[in-house]
Scaffold this motif. Structure first.
Motif, PDB file in Angstrom:
ATOM      1  N   MET A   1       0.833  -1.194   0.000  1.00  0.00           N
ATOM      2  CA  MET A   1       0.000   0.000   0.000  1.00  0.00           C
ATOM      3  C   MET A   1       0.870   1.247   0.000  1.00  0.00           C
ATOM      4  N   LYS A   2       0.721   2.041  -1.094  1.00  0.00           N
ATOM      5  CA  LYS A   2       1.643   3.161  -1.279  1.00  0.00           C
ATOM      6  C   LYS A   2       1.437   4.268  -0.256  1.00  0.00           C
ATOM      7  N   TYR A   3       0.254   4.306   0.365  1.00  0.00           N
ATOM      8  CA  TYR A   3       0.008   5.365   1.351  1.00  0.00           C
ATOM      9  C   TYR A   3       0.564   5.020   2.728  1.00  0.00           C
ATOM     10  N   PHE A   4       1.139   3.802   2.834  1.00  0.00           N
ATOM     11  CA  PHE A   4       1.564   3.333   4.149  1.00  0.00           C
ATOM     12  C   PHE A   4       2.499   4.321   4.851  1.00  0.00           C
ATOM     13  N   SER A   5       3.522   4.822   4.103  1.00  0.00           N
ATOM     14  CA  SER A   5       4.504   5.702   4.742  1.00  0.00           C
ATOM     15  C   SER A   5       3.821   6.968   5.255  1.00  0.00           C
ATOM     16  N   LEU A   6       2.826   7.420   4.499  1.00  0.00           N
ATOM     17  CA  LEU A   6       2.080   8.622   4.897  1.00  0.00           C
ATOM     18  C   LEU A   6       1.341   8.370   6.216  1.00  0.00           C
ATOM     19  N   VAL A   7       0.683   7.212   6.294  1.00  0.00           N
ATOM     20  CA  VAL A   7      -0.083   6.860   7.489  1.00  0.00           C
ATOM     21  C   VAL A   7       0.857   6.621   8.669  1.00  0.00           C
ATOM     22  N   TRP A   8       1.905   5.871   8.403  1.00  0.00           N
ATOM     23  CA  TRP A   8       2.862   5.519   9.455  1.00  0.00           C
ATOM     24  C   TRP A   8       3.495   6.782  10.040  1.00  0.00           C
ATOM     25  N   ALA A   9       3.892   7.703   9.152  1.00  0.00           N
ATOM     26  CA  ALA A   9       4.520   8.935   9.611  1.00  0.00           C
ATOM     27  C   ALA A   9       3.530   9.748  10.442  1.00  0.00           C
ATOM     28  N   GLY A  10       2.273   9.764  10.007  1.00  0.00           N
ATOM     29  CA  GLY A  10       1.254  10.500  10.745  1.00  0.00           C
ATOM     30  C   GLY A  10       1.066   9.941  12.141  1.00  0.00           C
ATOM     31  N   LEU A  11       1.153   8.626  12.216  1.00  0.00           N
ATOM     32  CA  LEU A  11       0.963   7.939  13.498  1.00  0.00           C
ATOM     33  C   LEU A  11       2.036   8.338  14.502  1.00  0.00           C
ATOM     34  N   TRP A  12       3.255   8.492  14.016  1.00  0.00           N
ATOM     35  CA  TRP A  12       4.379   8.772  14.913  1.00  0.00           C
ATOM     36  C   TRP A  12       4.694  10.254  15.016  1.00  0.00           C
ATOM     37  N   ARG A  13       3.729  11.079  14.676  1.00  0.00           N
ATOM     38  CA  ARG A  13       3.952  12.511  14.691  1.00  0.00           C
ATOM     39  C   ARG A  13       4.366  12.988  16.080  1.00  0.00           C
ATOM     40  N   LYS A  14       3.649  12.518  17.104  1.00  0.00           N
ATOM     41  CA  LYS A  14       4.036  12.789  18.497  1.00  0.00           C
ATOM     42  C   LYS A  14       4.408  11.455  19.116  1.00  0.00           C
ATOM     43  N   LYS A  15       5.700  11.179  19.144  1.00  0.00           N
ATOM     44  CA  LYS A  15       6.150   9.835  19.528  1.00  0.00           C
ATOM     45  C   LYS A  15       5.699   9.442  20.926  1.00  0.00           C
ATOM     46  N   THR A  16       5.914  10.348  21.896  1.00  0.00           N
ATOM     47  CA  THR A  16       5.601   9.996  23.287  1.00  0.00           C
ATOM     48  C   THR A  16       4.133   9.655  23.435  1.00  0.00           C
ATOM     49  N   ARG A  17       3.291  10.498  22.845  1.00  0.00           N
ATOM     50  CA  ARG A  17       1.866  10.261  23.000  1.00  0.00           C
ATOM     51  C   ARG A  17       1.473   8.921  22.380  1.00  0.00           C
ATOM     52  N   THR A  18       1.984   8.652  21.197  1.00  0.00           N
ATOM     53  CA  THR A  18       1.655   7.388  20.539  1.00  0.00           C
ATOM     54  C   THR A  18       2.149   6.213  21.374  1.00  0.00           C
ATOM     55  N   VAL A  19       3.378   6.350  21.924  1.00  0.00           N
ATOM     56  CA  VAL A  19       3.924   5.254  22.733  1.00  0.00           C
ATOM     57  C   VAL A  19       3.036   4.995  23.944  1.00  0.00           C
ATOM     58  N   PHE A  20       2.604   6.068  24.618  1.00  0.00           N
ATOM     59  CA  PHE A  20       1.780   5.867  25.817  1.00  0.00           C
ATOM     60  C   PHE A  20       0.424   5.256  25.465  1.00  0.00           C
ATOM     61  N   THR A  21      -0.163   5.756  24.412  1.00  0.00           N
ATOM     62  CA  THR A  21      -1.436   5.168  23.978  1.00  0.00           C
ATOM     63  C   THR A  21      -1.235   3.694  23.655  1.00  0.00           C
ATOM     64  N   MET A  22      -0.138   3.437  22.977  1.00  0.00           N
ATOM     65  CA  MET A  22       0.146   2.073  22.578  1.00  0.00           C
ATOM     66  C   MET A  22       0.321   1.168  23.800  1.00  0.00           C
ATOM     67  N   ILE A  23       1.058   1.655  24.794  1.00  0.00           N
ATOM     68  CA  ILE A  23       1.262   0.849  26.006  1.00  0.00           C
ATOM     69  C   ILE A  23      -0.086   0.508  26.637  1.00  0.00           C
ATOM     70  N   SER A  24      -0.972   1.500  26.708  1.00  0.00           N
ATOM     71  CA  SER A  24      -2.293   1.226  27.292  1.00  0.00           C
ATOM     72  C   SER A  24      -3.012   0.131  26.512  1.00  0.00           C
ATOM     73  N   ILE A  25      -2.948   0.224  25.201  1.00  0.00           N
ATOM     74  CA  ILE A  25      -3.646  -0.773  24.387  1.00  0.00           C
ATOM     75  C   ILE A  25      -2.995  -2.144  24.584  1.00  0.00           C
ATOM     76  N   VAL A  26      -1.654  -2.153  24.607  1.00  0.00           N
ATOM     77  CA  VAL A  26      -0.936  -3.421  24.793  1.00  0.00           C
ATOM     78  C   VAL A  26      -1.362  -4.069  26.116  1.00  0.00           C
ATOM     79  N   VAL A  27      -1.384  -3.272  27.189  1.00  0.00           N
ATOM     80  CA  VAL A  27      -1.731  -3.811  28.506  1.00  0.00           C
ATOM     81  C   VAL A  27      -3.168  -4.334  28.512  1.00  0.00           C
ATOM     82  N   ALA A  28      -4.073  -3.573  27.915  1.00  0.00           N
ATOM     83  CA  ALA A  28      -5.475  -3.996  27.874  1.00  0.00           C
ATOM     84  C   ALA A  28      -5.613  -5.332  27.156  1.00  0.00           C
ATOM     85  N   PHE A  29      -4.902  -5.475  26.051  1.00  0.00           N
ATOM     86  CA  PHE A  29      -5.027  -6.719  25.291  1.00  0.00           C
ATOM     87  C   PHE A  29      -4.241  -7.861  25.926  1.00  0.00           C
ATOM     88  N   LEU A  30      -3.211  -7.532  26.672  1.00  0.00           N
ATOM     89  CA  LEU A  30      -2.510  -8.563  27.447  1.00  0.00           C
ATOM     90  C   LEU A  30      -3.490  -9.157  28.454  1.00  0.00           C
TER      91      LEU A  30
END
Ligand code: ATP
Ligand code: MG
Lengths: 383, 230
Positions: A1-30
């Protein structure tokens, strides 16, 4: 998917926030993976229980005895392969806290009914010859350091023997391996014939008949026949398959299950708001960037899809991580001991993926819609 | 020669609260292919509004807008965005690059909308970056580039899909004199050697001198229209 880099970059725009959100999701699914995994593990274990074994007990309750005379009558029913029996002994070693799960039985029949138990033939023969003999599970032997040939005193809070004592002496004549039946399988067997002679009351009483049948498909018919046979006797019976028996014993577990599911539900619900908030903030900050994409010819729908994909990527990636972690936890020796050879059920992984997609959609849609509705001219002018 | 851009009696009004404010009052304008037009005028005179109409970012309240043979005032929102992708290259005052993407990824953004293969996209990005003299900065993020360099990346992004018309809203407005001159030389080169038609809004008379035609807008009306010999 050629738009992947666009989406991926958007996701990591604010690294800390994404990481914290991600940790919450990881813990919930664990958490989800662990609880659902255990849940499924039990039901899988339950489904592998034999339906070719029936358990007959007094209708009034498992602790009320039935007459020993039932044994032969059940044995004579067509389709019955073997019948053994259990009478509770209620044992302990040295003091009441060191429980020994002891039952009086007909050993020769017992090992026909539980085909998967591994025992040396000479132990079975010794059991037949030794009235005070006992067969014990290898795990119990290890636990108390007992060996074949030991004479051991076992106390009971229920039975006094004819000598007037609560402590009975037994001779260990053999050990067996019942790992095929899990941790809960009783570990200590004495001869019923000896027990019945030696006890000072309750003579001729049995708590369970365990019936092995030739054809599992006949389980219902034979169960009904047994209960019908004793319908108007002094003690009426209740016959259940092993599966049904385990289910009724695990009913409390079902309640725990409900609580566990409620907790996971609450966690996932909270997650919804957390993710929605992260996505909404991220879209707000990117107002002018999204407007630029639209200026360059990205359609409203395309922009909506880009934001949705971002949310989907975030949730699926983190959920996979969480459930993967849970799968690793299930490989740990402690849990392997509890469940036997157990791995994360595919069903749980699929449920997890489904929930992740649902969370992504519900939390991603409002910001995605906002991005879709964005007016280029206003957004570019900072209005 | 058929005009590239034709505006006929175009008005544009905004509704602010209960009040209707007319920003452009009956504009008639034609722009020929190959022209380099500078649109000047005081702040609030409606330059950006007019540019947005020509670029298909906004629709007129009344009147006709004909660009590259299409009546864009009659296109739907959806077809208008496809139309922009095919016909218009945009250059903004504040560059408006995507901060998370490298220069080359930024230039590639418009090409993602096409059916070009990955290698073809990469080739075109390379050519565009070379044209603006930034090939060696392809892997840099916008915040690692100077304002002038960022604007050149933005120009590369504007020309990479070979649009019919380049629109620029104060392209030098945020740059120092030196960088502004570089940008204007680049735009002039695009106009002269690559035959790009350019419509540029500017406050800067020095920048306007590079253009072949100067148009003045005052309170929503065209006042002064001068052509310069090349
Ligand atoms: N979306 C809108 N809603 C309301 N008013 C608007 C809108 N867009 C523009 N205007 C008004 O229209 C007028 C012209 O705006 P425009 O942005 O076209 O001016 P401009 O010539 O580009 O000015 P500047 O040189 O400051 O960029 C201004 O008074 C502005 O406030
Ligand atoms: Mg303006």
């Amino acid at each position: 998917m050629k738009y992947f880099s666009l989406v991926w970059a958007g996701l990591w725009r604010k690294k800390t926030r994404t990481v914290f959100t991600m940790i919450s999701i990881v813990v919930a699914f664990l958490l989800f993976g662990l609880l659902q995994g255990i849940n499924q593990g039990f039901s899988v274990a339950m489904r592998t229980l034999d339906v070719d074994r029936l358990y007959v007990s007094a209708r009034t309750g498992m602790t009320d005895g039935m007459p020993i005379s039932y044994l032969q009558r059940i044995r004579n029913l067509p389709g019955v392969r073997a019948v053994s029996l259990w009478a509770y002994f209620g044992g302990y070693y040295q003091d009441a806290r060191k429980v020994v799960p002891a039952f009086a039985t007909d050993a020769a029949e017992l090992f026909k009914v539980y085909k998967e138990i591994k025992i040396k033939p000479e132990y079975l023969a010794a059991m037949e010859k030794t009235r005070t003999g006992v067969l014990i599970r290898d795990t119990l032997a290890t636990q108390y350091g007992w060996k074949v040939g030991d004479r051991i005193p076992i106390g009971t809070s229920i039975w006094t023997n004819k000598a007037g004592s609560n402590t009975w002496e037994f001779d260990i004549v053999g050990t067996f391996d019942a790992s095929a039946y899990g941790m809960g399988f009783p570990a200590f067997y004495l001869n019923y014939s000896y027990f019945d002679e030696a006890r000072s009351f309750g003579t001729g009483q049995v708590h369970y008949y365990i019936v092995s049948i030739q054809d599992p498909k006949q389980a219902d018919r034979i169960s009904r026949e047994i209960d019908a046979m004793f319908a108007n006797s002094s003690v009426e019976t209740r016959t259940q398959t092993e599966f049904a028996l385990a289910q009724s014993q695990l009913k409390q577990l079902g309640d725990i299950n409900f609580i566990a599911n409620a907790i996971v539900g609450a966690v996932l619900f909270t997650l919804l708001f957390l993710t929605a908030n992260t996505m909404m903030q991220s879209v707000r900050e990117r107002t002018s960037e999204l407007a630029v994409l639209k200026t360059l010819g990205y359609s409203d729908t395309k922009v909506l899809l880009l934001v949705m994909t971002e949310s989907l990527l975030l949730c699926l990636f983190a959920a996979a991580l969480g459930i993967g972690l849970a799968a690793v936890v299930f490989q740990s020796p402690a849990l392997q001991k509890l469940f036997g050879n157990f791995s994360m059920p595919t069903l749980v992984m699929m449920m997890g993926a489904g929930i992740a997609v649902a969370v992504a959609f519900v939390s991603g849609f409002p910001p995605a819609w906002r991005a879709r509705q964005l007016n280029i001219v206003d957004a570019l002018a900072g209005r | 020669m058929t005009a590239l851009v034709t505006l006929r009696n175009v008005t544009k009004s905004y509704v602010r609260g209960k009040q209707k404010v007319e920003v452009l009052h009956g504009i008639d304008l034609t722009i020929e292919p190959g022209e380099f037009l500078a649109l000047m005028g005081p702040s609030g005179s409606g330059k950006t509004t007019l540019l947005n109409l020509v670029a298909g970012l906004d629709q007129p309240t009344t009147g006709e807008v004909l660009v590259a043979g299409d009546r864009i005032d009659q296109l739907s929102r959806g077809s208008l965005s496809d139309w922009r992708a095919r016909h218009i290259g945009f250059i903004f005052q504040f560059y408006n690059l995507l901060p998370v993407l490298t220069a080359e990824a930024n230039v590639e953004v418009p090409l993602l909308l096409t059916n070009l293969s990955k290698s073809e996209r990469r080739r075109r990005v390379q050519v565009a970056l070379e044209l603006v003299g930034l090939a060696e900065r392809a892997r840099h993020k916008p915040n690692e580039l100077s304002g002038g360099q960022q604007q050149r990346v933005a120009i590369a992004r504007a020309i990479v899909s070979d649009p019919t018309l380049l629109v620029c809203d104060e392209p030098t407005g945020d740059l120092d004199r030196q960088s502004a001159e570089e940008i204007m030389n680049l735009l002039t080169a695009l106009n002269r050697s690559h035959k790009k038609t350019i419509v540029m809004v500017t406050h800067d008379p020095k920048a306007a001198e590079y253009a072949s035609r100067e148009l003045h807008l005052d309170k929503g009306l065209l006042t002064n229209d001068t052509r310069r010999a090349a």
